[in-house]
Design a protein around this motif. Structure first.
Motif, PDB file in Angstrom:
ATOM      1  N   ASP A 281       0.833  -1.199   0.000  1.00  0.00           N
ATOM      2  CA  ASP A 281       0.000   0.000   0.000  1.00  0.00           C
ATOM      3  C   ASP A 281       0.872   1.256   0.000  1.00  0.00           C
ATOM      4  OD1 ASP A 281      -1.865  -1.995   0.440  1.00  0.00           O
ATOM      5  OD2 ASP A 281      -3.145  -0.690   1.638  1.00  0.00           O
ATOM      6  N   ARG A 282       0.534   2.202  -0.858  1.00  0.00           N
ATOM      7  CA  ARG A 282       1.275   3.467  -0.907  1.00  0.00           C
ATOM      8  C   ARG A 282       0.705   4.502   0.053  1.00  0.00           C
ATOM      9  NH1 ARG A 282       2.248   4.325  -7.446  1.00  0.00           N
ATOM     10  NH2 ARG A 282       3.469   2.405  -7.797  1.00  0.00           N
ATOM     11  N   ASP A 283      -0.593   4.460   0.236  1.00  0.00           N
ATOM     12  CA  ASP A 283      -1.233   5.437   1.118  1.00  0.00           C
ATOM     13  C   ASP A 283      -1.213   4.896   2.544  1.00  0.00           C
ATOM     14  OD1 ASP A 283      -2.710   7.288   2.444  1.00  0.00           O
ATOM     15  OD2 ASP A 283      -4.518   7.091   1.217  1.00  0.00           O
TER      16      ASP A 283
END
Length: 415
Positions: A281-283
């Protein structure tokens, strides 16, 4: 169409003539018969076992006997595995129906009804705990074939995609083959005297009734069908001297270290504690106190399989906050399934964010519960912030009767 293959397996120290009699009806159906002989049996008297087995091995015995279940299954090459003990007899109806059962592609396990013979070969105990269902015919699928490995345990049945219950039974001969004194001594040594960690909860009382039906007041009995009586009699009457091991036959002795490599309760070697972890996940922005999962790629870089779920060895994903200001909960997450050496899974790691806004460093690692951390961690920064909500759009009130429909109103708004 690919032919479905059946492996039959049995770990035993029962007399060779009896084993040949109980496995004989399966010879034309089974593609492979695996016999693992207890190392306490004379290695020079294995002739009867060799006559019925396609694969014959000896193994170092240790309690609990169930610790060898996963290893025994690993010797089976068929698409299906049928497990039998040396004091059991399949009903002729079950043997006859096996080819049809093997053709079912929508089933992973068949649970077979046990009938515990008592007080003679013509009757069985028709009530709990003796008339249970046991997953004896199982698909040889690494994704679903797992063993608990504790006393009186077998194949794990939780989470199996499809299981079917069968009333065509198998018969347990324990009460006929061993007198009460022998069974009482076995109960004391193997079950009551076992380490607590190998016992199912509350099993001492259950095992006493189970192995000593004489202690039950007026248990409910039922008659064994005539055709089944004949099959039982053939096994009970199979007596005679043990046959010598054929000259030149190599029967390997499997050491305990190899058996325990498959056991879920084994101690892991140091080389097993190796993994790589990657956050996908980037967020990584959370609201204060928010709980939500993030995706984590987990690769087994060690040399031992992890069973997944809550099975031993209980390997889980864990995290720790590295700043002293954080007082957030630290959840632990089960692996979604078995992970063999070199294999990768993607797991949803549940994180509970701190209540304090700011940037919080987090360390994610694997943990062998009650044993140690893997020390193969990855780190990340979690942003905790309040998020302002955009104002809701103003909706023009609709005067009564001006528009005949919602479609008219939307067209008016578009103009």
């Amino acid at each position: 169409m690919t032919r479905v293959r059946l492996s039959v397996c049995c770990a035993t120290n029962d007399p060779g003539p009896r084993l040949r009699a109980l496995l004989g009806p399966l010879r034309e159906i089974a593609d492979q018969i695996v016999v693992a002989v207890d190392s306490r049996v004379d290695a020079g008297r294995l002739g009867h076992y060799a006559a019925i087995a396609d694969r014959l091995v000896r193994f170092e015995y240790a309690d609990p006997m169930e610790s060898a279940s996963a290893w025994l299954a690993s010797l089976c090459e068929g698409d299906w595995i049928l497990r039998l003990d040396g004091d059991e007899v399949l009903s002729p109806a079950l043997v006859e129906g096996l080819p049809r059962l093997l053709g079912r592609d929508d089933v992973h396990q068949f649970h077979v009804r046990c009938r515990w013979l008592f007080p003679d070969a013509g009757h069985y105990l028709d009530e709990p705990p003796w008339n249970y269902l046991s997953p004896r015919l199982v698909r040889n699928d690494p994704a679903t074939l797992r063993f608990e490995g504790r006393l009186h345990s077998g194949v794990i049945t939780d989470g199996v995609p499809a299981a079917v219950l069968l009333d065509t039974p198998y018969y347990h001969l324990d009460s006929l083959l061993r007198d009460e004194a022998t069974r009482r001594a076995k109960l004391k040594r193997r079950y009551h005297g076992a380490e607590e960690r190998w016992k199912p909860y509350g099993s001492d009382g259950d095992s006493t009734l189970y192995y000593l039906p004489e202690s039950a007041r007026e248990p409910r009995l039922a008659d064994v069908p005539a055709g089944d009586r004949e099959a039982i009699a053939r096994v009970l009457d199979a007596r005679g001297p043990e046959a010598p091991t054929p000259p030149g036959l190599d029967v390997p002795l499997i050491r305990r270290c190899e058996i325990e490599r498959h056991w879920s309760h084994r101690k892991l070697r140091r080389s097993a504690y190796s993994a790589s972890l990657e956050l996908l996940d980037r967020d990584l922005t959370f609201r204060p106190g928010q709980h939500r999962p993030v995706r984590l790629r987990v690769t087994n870089r060690g040399d031992e399989p992890w069973p997944g779920g809550s099975l031993s060895p209980w390997v889980r994903i864990a995290y720790r906050w590295l700043d002293e200001t954080s007082a957030a909960e630290e959840f632990r997450t089960d692996l979604p399934g078995p992970v063999a050496p070199g294999r990768t899974v993607v797991a949803p790691l549940l994180i509970a964010a701190p209540a304090e806004p700011g940037t919080h460093p987090i360390e994610i690692d694997l943990v062998h519960e009650h044993v140690r951390w893997f020390q193969c961690s990855t780190r990340a920064l979690i942003q905790v912030a309040e998020r302002s909500r955009p104002p809701l759009p103003r909706v023009e009130a609709r005067p009564p009767g001006r528009w005949r429909s919602l479609r008219d109103w939307r067209q008016h708004r578009a103009r």
